[in-house]
Each structure stands twice: as structure tokens, then as C-alpha cells.
Design a protein around this motif. Sequence first.
Motif, PDB file in Angstrom:
ATOM      1  N   THR A 269       0.200  -2.960 -15.897  1.00  0.00           N
ATOM      2  CA  THR A 269       0.412  -2.304 -14.600  1.00  0.00           C
ATOM      3  C   THR A 269      -0.827  -2.444 -13.710  1.00  0.00           C
ATOM      4  N   LEU A 270      -2.007  -2.313 -14.305  1.00  0.00           N
ATOM      5  CA  LEU A 270      -3.222  -2.359 -13.496  1.00  0.00           C
ATOM      6  C   LEU A 270      -3.466  -3.740 -12.873  1.00  0.00           C
TER       7      LEU A 270
ATOM      8  N   LEU B 166      -0.579  -5.630  -8.924  1.00  0.00           N
ATOM      9  CA  LEU B 166      -0.529  -5.467  -7.463  1.00  0.00           C
ATOM     10  C   LEU B 166       0.119  -6.685  -6.809  1.00  0.00           C
TER      11      LEU B 166
ATOM     12  N   ARG C 252       3.159  -2.099  -4.566  1.00  0.00           N
ATOM     13  CA  ARG C 252       2.012  -1.794  -3.716  1.00  0.00           C
ATOM     14  C   ARG C 252       1.015  -0.936  -4.514  1.00  0.00           C
ATOM     15  N   GLY C 253      -0.141  -0.693  -3.942  1.00  0.00           N
ATOM     16  CA  GLY C 253      -1.150   0.124  -4.627  1.00  0.00           C
ATOM     17  C   GLY C 253      -0.618   1.495  -5.000  1.00  0.00           C
ATOM     18  N   GLU C 254       0.100   2.139  -4.088  1.00  0.00           N
ATOM     19  CA  GLU C 254       0.617   3.488  -4.358  1.00  0.00           C
ATOM     20  C   GLU C 254       1.672   3.452  -5.452  1.00  0.00           C
ATOM     21  N   ASP C 255       2.405   2.338  -5.545  1.00  0.00           N
ATOM     22  CA  ASP C 255       3.401   2.205  -6.613  1.00  0.00           C
ATOM     23  C   ASP C 255       2.705   2.131  -7.974  1.00  0.00           C
TER      24      ASP C 255
ATOM     25  N   ALA D 101      -0.144   3.381  -8.708  1.00  0.00           N
ATOM     26  CA  ALA D 101      -0.678   4.712  -9.008  1.00  0.00           C
ATOM     27  C   ALA D 101       0.430   5.587  -9.616  1.00  0.00           C
ATOM     28  N   LEU D 102       1.621   5.521  -9.069  1.00  0.00           N
ATOM     29  CA  LEU D 102       2.727   6.329  -9.597  1.00  0.00           C
ATOM     30  C   LEU D 102       3.103   5.866 -11.014  1.00  0.00           C
TER      31      LEU D 102
ATOM     32  N   VAL E  87       1.107   4.464 -13.195  1.00  0.00           N
ATOM     33  CA  VAL E  87       0.026   4.910 -14.077  1.00  0.00           C
ATOM     34  C   VAL E  87       0.173   6.412 -14.350  1.00  0.00           C
TER      35      VAL E  87
ATOM     36  N   VAL F 208       3.189   4.467 -17.474  1.00  0.00           N
ATOM     37  CA  VAL F 208       3.731   3.108 -17.650  1.00  0.00           C
ATOM     38  C   VAL F 208       2.580   2.094 -17.658  1.00  0.00           C
ATOM     39  N   LYS F 209       2.274   1.563 -18.823  1.00  0.00           N
ATOM     40  CA  LYS F 209       1.099   0.697 -18.964  1.00  0.00           C
ATOM     41  C   LYS F 209       1.438  -0.777 -18.715  1.00  0.00           C
TER      42      LYS F 209
ATOM     43  N   PRO G  98      -5.139   7.610 -18.292  1.00  0.00           N
ATOM     44  CA  PRO G  98      -3.721   7.887 -17.997  1.00  0.00           C
ATOM     45  C   PRO G  98      -2.754   7.402 -19.076  1.00  0.00           C
ATOM     46  N   PHE G  99      -3.210   6.531 -19.973  1.00  0.00           N
ATOM     47  CA  PHE G  99      -2.268   6.001 -20.955  1.00  0.00           C
ATOM     48  C   PHE G  99      -2.356   6.720 -22.301  1.00  0.00           C
TER      49      PHE G  99
ATOM     50  N   PHE H  16      -5.274   8.666 -11.815  1.00  0.00           N
ATOM     51  CA  PHE H  16      -4.569   7.547 -11.199  1.00  0.00           C
ATOM     52  C   PHE H  16      -4.948   7.348  -9.735  1.00  0.00           C
TER      53      PHE H  16
ATOM     54  N   VAL I 280      -6.388   4.002  -8.798  1.00  0.00           N
ATOM     55  CA  VAL I 280      -5.490   2.854  -8.585  1.00  0.00           C
ATOM     56  C   VAL I 280      -5.058   2.811  -7.121  1.00  0.00           C
ATOM     57  N   LEU I 281      -4.736   3.998  -6.605  1.00  0.00           N
ATOM     58  CA  LEU I 281      -4.314   4.117  -5.208  1.00  0.00           C
ATOM     59  C   LEU I 281      -5.438   3.685  -4.265  1.00  0.00           C
TER      60      LEU I 281
ATOM     61  N   SER J 249      -6.769  -0.146  -4.665  1.00  0.00           N
ATOM     62  CA  SER J 249      -6.014  -1.237  -4.045  1.00  0.00           C
ATOM     63  C   SER J 249      -6.213  -1.231  -2.530  1.00  0.00           C
TER      64      SER J 249
ATOM     65  N   LEU K  41       3.000  12.465  -5.161  1.00  0.00           N
ATOM     66  CA  LEU K  41       2.723  11.059  -4.861  1.00  0.00           C
ATOM     67  C   LEU K  41       4.006  10.299  -4.559  1.00  0.00           C
TER      68      LEU K  41
ATOM     69  N   ILE L 116       5.790   7.065  -1.845  1.00  0.00           N
ATOM     70  CA  ILE L 116       6.442   5.854  -2.348  1.00  0.00           C
ATOM     71  C   ILE L 116       7.871   5.753  -1.832  1.00  0.00           C
TER      72      ILE L 116
END
Lengths: 434, 434
Positions: free
Chosen positions: A34-35, A38, A149-152, A154-155, A157, A161-162, B184-185, B196, B199-200, B203, B363, B367
Motif C-alpha cells: 500500500t505504501l 500512489l 491518491r495520497g488520502e486513499d 492513508a485510509l 493504512v 490494509v498492507k 499501522p500494520f 497514517f 501517508v496523507l 504524498s 478521513l 475520500i
Amino acid sequence: MSPYLKTITPEEALSILMDVFQPWYYDRKETVETLNALGRVTASPIFALRSVPHYHAAAMDGIALKAEKTFGASEKTPVRLLLGKEAFWIDTGDPLPEGTNAVVPLEEVNQEGEWVELIKAAYPWQHVRLAGEDVIKGEMLFTSNHRLRGEDLALLVASGVKFVQVKSKPRVIFIPTGDEIRDPFLDLAPGEAPEFNSVLIGSMVEEIGGVFKKIGPVKDDPSELRKTLEKVYKEADLILINAGSSTGRGDFTKMVIDENGRVLFHGISVMPGRPTLGGEYKGKPVLGLPGYPISAFVAFKLLAEPFLSAMLGQIPSKPPVIKAILAEDIPSRLGIYEFVRLKVFKSKGNFVAHPLPRGASVLSSIIKAEGLLKIPLQSEGLAEGREVEVELLVNPEVVERTLLIVGSHDLSIDIMADRLKKTYPPIFLITKNT
Amino acid sequence: MSPYLKTITPEEALSILMDVFQPWYYDRKETVETLNALGRVTASPIFALRSVPHYHAAAMDGIALKAEKTFGASEKTPVRLLLGKEAFWIDTGDPLPEGTNAVVPLEEVNQEGEWVELIKAAYPWQHVRLAGEDVIKGEMLFTSNHRLRGEDLALLVASGVKFVQVKSKPRVIFIPTGDEIRDPFLDLAPGEAPEFNSVLIGSMVEEIGGVFKKIGPVKDDPSELRKTLEKVYKEADLILINAGSSTGRGDFTKMVIDENGRVLFHGISVMPGRPTLGGEYKGKPVLGLPGYPISAFVAFKLLAEPFLSAMLGQIPSKPPVIKAILAEDIPSRLGIYEFVRLKVFKSKGNFVAHPLPRGASVLSSIIKAEGLLKIPLQSEGLAEGREVEVELLVNPEVVERTLLIVGSHDLSIDIMADRLKKTYPPIFLITKNT
């Protein structure tokens, strides 16, 4: 009298490509962290592995209690609760203690030794962030074909969801052709040409989300082109052959495609960009792009961009459009869809557009342009003073802040423009040479 | 009664940061290969090392000749030229032979053995691409502070420019704080929170052109925060401390900044995003961003984005704006600049906007949103049916093609949305749960 099979509109050409190759059904996929996802596009729906928050949390500092125990509380009939048993000091974000369902803010609490006194009833779940308020475990967070997107991320994470399954990047193979093509950083003799279209097309491919590979250059020799195609076609989701799609003596794209596949169209009614060819080589889509950079740019934008975007389940975003007044007449040929590059600036509250040189070979005209004007097939041109819709090639904010100087070329103006950009970037100085 | 020093508007806060730190004058730079410079910002003007084309080239297939020799040619008085001496067969792109200055297209030439016959005069430089038509050697191609696009790189490559001097990416250090913050994992216990926000924010930093590094998490302990800042501040162009900028018991950002620098503002009149702090730590800019993700997002957008953009000589691009009709009343507090997330869709030719949950902790509301509504400071809210300006968070094309279903949550609708997105991406199905 056209030397092409039959010139068709770019819309027809695109629709042939979409029908024959069905890019919406492109389904190569892979799993990534996930990380690192992007800009990638989901290949399957993604579900939350954890609720967010994953427990009932205090939304304020105060005391946690069971709301029902405060019912009927008033100034006259205060309710007293025993600390540590019926009421618990709590900070924002702390989990609610077992048996409690509400938080009373600090300032509404009177402490008296072991007891707290309340003069107002609390309602159940007040000042509580409920488990799952943001995300519920098992919920579908994203459908297939969603560009992350970046915010996605973050959600994802936050929801534990790894890894995510994403579409593999469509592989675009770019084959520059021509006896005269050379490494651009060599010293070039007259008649030798630097290869730079790969840079233009490559960055557009990557912007869309594809992966770009240049093979070649290949000489103007059908057997060399044949050999190259045979070597690379299996690893390509789209093949772009640059130059050689016209009808001159050194143009072999049509011939080679005809031998091992089929030509779907040859020639589109666009200027620049006319000598564009679409075909199939052993099941793979092939586009023959014209050699001049602006022609290649236009043909790519009209055909390759929507095609690649469709593979990723996306629609290309429309550029911002403004209305501008034409500062000069622009004649155009009937039956040709024409792209004119423009300098755009603001004058007395209106946008004004100056056409730039229209030659397909002049790459700098697209770099100096702030906007693009599309003259439709059935127009013979547009008159000075007419209002037109201009697609912006730059941040609209930049056009608002642009100062245009028109006149003969003067190096000192370039230096002024650089000074200004260095010391006060919010104002732009541009020039149009006459 | 505000616990903050003095709440100021975000515009005032940004202007303080710009005045104190002068980000326009940021000047760390480095030299990179042109082919790796996509999206980088020039640190100095760039000049062409070669003309494009670098020689006079034929723009058509035909014969090259000296135009003056054809003057007076007509059907009655044709001009004859000796091949290989006065006239030369030439292909598009070939250099003009010594002593020639024009090209006559194939179809206007009659060959008779060693001779060609012309019945029309050529004019000097007809059908010739002059050396330097596109770029002249030594010309300034780009000023400082120009963000390089794909087409710009192509022009640089064409002009023989192999290396460019660009601004170094501003280094953003992000320090998440809080005793409850975890990887977070991991499996999380109640009261533990997944990290998280990095991540936001990360990006967004990379999107602007910065380089992002997370340090921590750091416990709610002033000495830990102090130690961390001391270790990292020299390598930062901007420090972001996440959470701890409020006024609660565990909020030490203000205290630590006060000790080793100065707090410039504490609290901005924005919701979400109020507990934002700006300061200086040993000469480096520091922002304390609120802990809730939407608050951090808003504070970053308002302050960090324009600040980092200025370092790169850029202005953040404005999102596309549409006009939409509000489907519900939106109350708002006077004196607070509020960001409301909206679902937007098209109904009977108009865009209609439904507000989403307004909590700063949710968050998913950003999204699920297609748009953002900004309620100004001096407004007490907006009424249903009112037309408002909405900043789009998605491709405008998507909103045009969106089908909204409002009702209680139904998993089968999610599955339908996924099916649709998989098989026919150009239509979007979205839901708003009530």
C-alpha cells in the motif's frame, strides 16, 4: 487525391482502436505494498481489515459514564457517581471503560473527593467516537479501477490494509525510426537529427500510468523494422512506431504492419498529426506516429492517451478551459481538425490569445504556448476579435498573472524575465517575437 | 475565551510565515541529468547548446537549387538546370547542398535526362526549415523557477542540453507524536492508534516537489520532542509536528518551540484545522499540525503547500471550480472559515451538492467527497437551494458521469458499483448513506 487509404476523423480512429482491442478489459495485475501504491489503479475491490476507530473512543477530555445513570439530573436533583466505579477520568482518544457509553466534558463536572456531581443528564454516546465511525471492518473501501491518491493510501493504512492488488502498468514500446536519427547528446553533422520524441512521449506515458521503453533507433529498412517488431511485440501492451507512417520513400510502417497483421486506418483529418497509422501486429495494437514532434504530440493525445487510460479504467482529465478573444485572424482548411498553439494573457479583464507559429516541426511553439485552440473540421478559420474556447496548457493562475511583451526578439527581456521569476515568482513575464 | 494565544485567519498566518522565512529566496540547488529532471524546477536560466535544426533542411521531397536561378521561369520561358551541379535531388530533412537556398517539390519538377526543367520561379528559402527555426544556439530556453514538463525536457534534449541546474527538493521532516501512536500494520489494542497521517501528508509533499521523511513516533514527553527536534532540525527545510499543537495536557509543541525559538501564531480560525501552530526552531520553520487527519489536511493545504511551493518558485494550482445547488442547509459558526466536504452529482443539467459528515476525525469523508465548499469567516451558514462554488477534488469529467444513490447502506450497491467500474469505467456509481 490523398495518398492515404482513407483519411478518417480522430474520433473514428479512436473508436476503431477501442472496438478492436477492448482496452477496458485489460487485466494484467500485481500485488504491491500500500505504501508504494500512489497513483496505481485497483484491480479488485479493497475491503477494510480493521474498523477505524477500532474501539469506542472518548472524543473529549472528561469523565466516561453510563448515560442512563444521569437521567433526571438537574440543578435541584444532581446525580452523584462514584469515581473509579461509575465514572472514570478519560482523555480524548482513550477507550471507553467497560459499561460506559458517554463522555461528560471536563467543564461540566464537579468533583467532590471520590464523587462527581452532575447537574445535567448525558445522552447515550455523547462525545464518543464510535468504533467504525470512519470505516467498518469488512466494508468495501474502493472499487476496482480506482486510481489511488495520497488520502486513499492513508485510509487503507488506517484500515490495516498492507497490500493491494493493482493493475500492472501498461507497457508501451516506442520505436524511433530513420537513417538520420542519432543520440541527442552527440555532435551532429548536417542531415543528422537528434532523437527527442521519446522524451516527449515517454513522459506522457508515465503521467498516464504506463511504463515506457525505447527500442532503437531503427534504420529506414523494412527488414530491420520487421525484426525489431518480432523481438518486442510480446512484451508490449501498445507499440508506437515513430516516423515512417507517412507515404514517402522511407516510410515502411504500413508495409510491415500489412505483412504480419492489418492496417486499421492510415491518415487522420488532423493538423498537425495527419500521417498517423493504426494497426494490429500479431494481436498487439500499433500506432504509427508522425515524425514531427507536434504531430506526434497531437496524435498521441488523441489516440494513445485515451487508449492507455482505458486500460487503467480511467478517463483522461479535461484541461481547464477559458474564453479568450483572438488577437489575429486564423485561417484553417475545411475538413481538417486543427490544433493551434496560443499565447494567452489578460488585458482589461479579458483573456486575449495570440497564435504561435503553426509548423509541426516547431517544438518550442508548444513550450511557449499557454493554450491550445481546436478548430473544428467544418471551419474555414476564425476571425480576429472572435471569442474562442482555449484549453490551457498551464496552471490557470499563471495566466492571470502574466505580462506579455510583443515585439522583435530582445535578449535583455529574457534576462528581465529570469530576474523577475527568481526574485518574485508570482508575476510572469512572457514574450512573443514578431 | 480561546485557549490559544490569539486566533488569526489562515491568510494572516501564511503571510507571517512568508515574511519571517522568505521562502521565495530558497536557493539550495543541484545538477541533474536532463533525462531525470521531469517535474524539477530550474535554479538558473537554461541556454540552448545547439540550434534546432542545426542546419538548413529540406522541408519537402524534391530538388534543392538556388532560387535566383529560376527567376523569370514560366511555361513559355522554362528554366533548365543541370542535375548534380545546379539542382540536387533531396528528401525531407536532408541538408541543403552548398550554394542552394530553396526546395522545389517533386511534383513541380520535369526531369529530362541530366536536366530538370522548371516553369515557375522559386522564392528564396521556400520549403526550407531554416537552421534555428525552432531554437537558436545560445537562446534562453527557460528562466529560473520553471517547473520542467515532458515537452520541456524534449526541447532541452533537442538543444543538446544534457545537464540542468535545478532547485534541490525542499526537505520536509514529519514528526508524529503521541503515546498511543503505533505502526499501522500491527494488531492494535483499544486506545492504540495507527499512524497514517504521514501517508496523507507525505504524498502531498511529494506532489509539490519536496522530499518527505518521517521521524518517530515520539511520545507525549517534552524532553523526547526536544531531543528529536535537536537531532533533525539542521536537515530540514520545513518541520511538521503532528498532534500536540493543541492546548491539552499532552500538548507540548508550543512549550518546546518557545524554549528554543519562538511561536509565531497559535490557533487559526479554520474548521477543521484550528489547533495549528506556526513557529521558528533555531531558524527553521515549524508547523504544528492538528492530529485529526482532516484538520491536518486542511492546515497543510492552507499553510504548508503554498510555503513549499514558494520555495520552488511556484504557485499552487487552483482546483477546478463548479457551481452547484446545495441539497441541505449547512449551518456554520460566525468567525470561522469552514471546509465542508460534499458529494456532487448532476441532476437535470445542474450540479447538486450533498454535505458529508463534518467531523475532523472522519478521513473517509474526504475520500468520498467530490468537492470542497469553503464557508467564509463572516457567514452563519448556507441555505438549501443556494448556489455555491465548489472546488472539485476529482476530475470534472467524473462528476459529469456520476450516478448518485442516496439511502441506507446496502452492500449489494457496493458490488454493483464495482461491477460497473470493472466492465464500463466511464460511468460512476456512488452512494451516500443516510
